[in-house]
Design an enzyme around this catalytic site. Structure first.
Site, short mmCIF file in Angstrom:
data_model
loop_
_atom_site.label_atom_id
_atom_site.label_comp_id
_atom_site.label_asym_id
_atom_site.label_seq_id
_atom_site.Cartn_x
_atom_site.Cartn_y
_atom_site.Cartn_z
N ARG A 42 -5.27 -13.30 -0.28
CA ARG A 42 -5.61 -12.12 -0.35
C ARG A 42 -4.08 -10.81 0.13
NH1 ARG A 42 -10.70 -12.47 2.45
NH2 ARG A 42 -11.20 -14.71 3.31
N HIS A 59 -2.62 -9.06 -12.20
CA HIS A 59 -3.46 -8.93 -10.74
C HIS A 59 -4.87 -8.61 -11.10
CE1 HIS A 59 -0.16 -6.66 -9.73
NE2 HIS A 59 -0.66 -6.01 -8.69
P1 5GP Z 1 -0.03 -3.23 -7.54
O1 5GP Z 1 0.54 -1.98 -6.84
O2 5GP Z 1 1.13 -4.00 -8.64
O3 5GP Z 1 -1.29 -3.44 -8.51
O4 5GP Z 1 -0.67 -4.40 -6.29
C1 5GP Z 1 0.32 -5.51 -5.84
C2 5GP Z 1 -0.27 -5.83 -4.23
O5 5GP Z 1 0.65 -6.87 -3.90
C3 5GP Z 1 -0.33 -4.68 -3.24
O6 5GP Z 1 -1.69 -4.28 -3.11
C4 5GP Z 1 1.00 -5.34 -2.34
O7 5GP Z 1 0.26 -5.11 -0.85
C5 5GP Z 1 1.15 -6.87 -2.52
N1 5GP Z 1 1.97 -8.18 -1.77
C6 5GP Z 1 3.29 -7.48 -2.73
N2 5GP Z 1 3.66 -8.39 -1.32
C7 5GP Z 1 2.88 -9.24 -1.53
C8 5GP Z 1 3.06 -10.96 -0.89
O8 5GP Z 1 3.92 -11.32 -0.57
N3 5GP Z 1 1.71 -11.15 -0.81
C9 5GP Z 1 0.03 -10.96 -0.62
N4 5GP Z 1 -0.26 -11.63 -0.22
N5 5GP Z 1 0.60 -9.85 -1.26
C10 5GP Z 1 1.31 -8.82 -1.50
#
Ligand code: 5GP
Ligand code: ZN
Length: 109
Positions: A30, A101
């Site tokens: 999550r 991701h």
């Molecule tokens: P992006 O902006 O790179 O597409 O998404 C990265 C996502 O990773 C964000 O929605 C952020 O909330 C999530 N995220 C960042 N650090 C962590 C973490 O340590 N644990 C979890 N579960 N999610 C994370």
């Protein structure tokens, strides 16, 4: 794998995380800062920085990620109500973590 990457650390078990799914190729957990009632990240074990640098050999992995997201949506009971599957690509596309991701978001009323 890289030492600095937060998702590599999660995959390596260096940051305690509850996995909704885990196999040799991918994990799902999550989002720490959910943007929807259900917000799950599906992450390949292989450190691929962005969709822009995907190799031809990585394409089956993307299919596997989509299928995992579909199965998790079913487990989370949001298949029928609907959901979004999102790849943010590069900073301008909202990418903050440079280990690809797939966001699974849904569960709105
Ligand atoms: P992006 O902006 O790179 O597409 O998404 C990265 C996502 O990773 C964000 O929605 C952020 O909330 C999530 N995220 C960042 N650090 C962590 C973490 O340590 N644990 C979890 N579960 N999610 C994370
Ligand atoms: Zn990584």
């Amino acid at each position: 794998m890289t030492n600095e990457c937060i998702f590599c650390k999660i995959i390596q078990g260096k940051i305690p995380t509850d996995f909704l799914y885990k196999d040799d190729d991918l994990v799902a957990f999550r989002d720490i800062n959910p943007q929807a009632p259900v917000h799950v990240l599906v992450v390949p074990v292989k450190h691929i920085p962005t969709i822009n640098v995907l190799a031809e050999d990585d394409l089956p992995l993307i299919g596997k990620m989509v299928a995992a997201a579909r199965d998790i949506a079913k487990n989370e009971k949001i298949s029928k109500s609907g959901y979004k599957l999102i790849f943010n690509v590069e900073k301008g596309g909202g990418q903050e973590i440079f280990h690809i991701h797939l966001h699974l978001v849904g569960g709105w009323k």
